[in-house]
Design an enzyme around this catalytic site. Structure first.
Site, PDB file in Angstrom:
ATOM      1  N   ASP A  34       9.494  -6.839   2.638  1.00  0.00           N
ATOM      2  CA  ASP A  34       9.906  -6.118   3.595  1.00  0.00           C
ATOM      3  C   ASP A  34      11.458  -6.351   4.083  1.00  0.00           C
ATOM      4  OD1 ASP A  34       8.700  -6.018   5.353  1.00  0.00           O
ATOM      5  OD2 ASP A  34       9.167  -7.282   6.907  1.00  0.00           O
ATOM      6  N   ASN A  64       0.676  -1.332   0.231  1.00  0.00           N
ATOM      7  CA  ASN A  64       0.017  -0.081   0.410  1.00  0.00           C
ATOM      8  C   ASN A  64       1.152   1.385  -0.084  1.00  0.00           C
ATOM      9  OD1 ASN A  64      -3.335  -1.599   0.156  1.00  0.00           O
ATOM     10  ND2 ASN A  64      -2.319  -1.906   2.271  1.00  0.00           N
TER      11      ASN A  64
END
Length: 191
Positions: free
Chosen positions: A68, A8
């Site tokens: 990540d 996002n």
């Protein structure tokens, strides 16, 4: 080739699109009609990247990838690491996170750190992982207004300005994320 990017974070989308050009079509979660905040419950970047890519793959049944990233500071035993986005709390405030790092390192001359990115790609129902590392140093104060996250306090090795003082092309020369994405792009072009 069309790939869903399980994030996002619009800044990360801009970075990857600037690297990929027209070779691949990147679909954001919003463009895919998905509005969820994917949990990052695991103790490693590898597991969190996998969690995100598998979640989106299971929802869309499309090829996708997730990443990540963590800032790992040697003097802080690798912190904030996997908790980089939430280092100062669940509000995920970059300003608070930077303040906490600067406070934790106050007076410490050992300021070596690295950004590390792990990408999890799900391609034809199989997972592949790629890693990029950018070694550098933590500044004693913020410098620059570009970038996001910890960029104002991180200077990559072989650079004399922070990530937040670089334009996108400059950042991509050093960036952990760029290094991981270059591996991803090379892999995708070979398949």
């Amino acid at each position: 080739m069309k790939l869903v990017f399980a994030t996002n974070n619009e800044n990360k989308v801009k970075e990857i699109r600037s690297m990929l050009g027209d070779a691949f079509e990147i679909i954001t979660l919003r463009e895919a009609g998905i509005d969820i905040d994917i949990p990052e419950p695991h103790p490693t970047l590898e597991e969190n990247a996998r969690e995100k890519s598998m979640t989106i793959h299971n929802m869309t049944h499309q090829n996708c990838f997730a990443e990540d990233t963590g800032l790992e500071i040697h003097a802080l035993n690798g912190e904030p690491g996997v908790r980089s986005a939430r280092y100062a709390g669940e509000q995920k405030s970059p300003e608070d996170n930077i303040d906490k790092v600067l406070s934790e390192l106050n007076g410490n001359t050992h300021r070596q750190a690295q950004f590390r990115t792990v990408i999890s790609l799900i391609l034809d129902d199989k997972e592949y992982q790629f890693e990029g590392i950018c070694p550098g140093t933590i500044l004693t104060e913020r410098r620059g207004g570009k970038g996001f996250g910890y960029d104002p306090i991180f200077v990559p090795d072989d650079a004399d300005v922070s990530f937040a003082e670089m334009d996108m092309a400059g950042k991509n020369k050093f960036s952990h994320r760029a290094k991981a994405f270059q591996q991803l792009i090379a892999f995708l072009k070979a398949h």
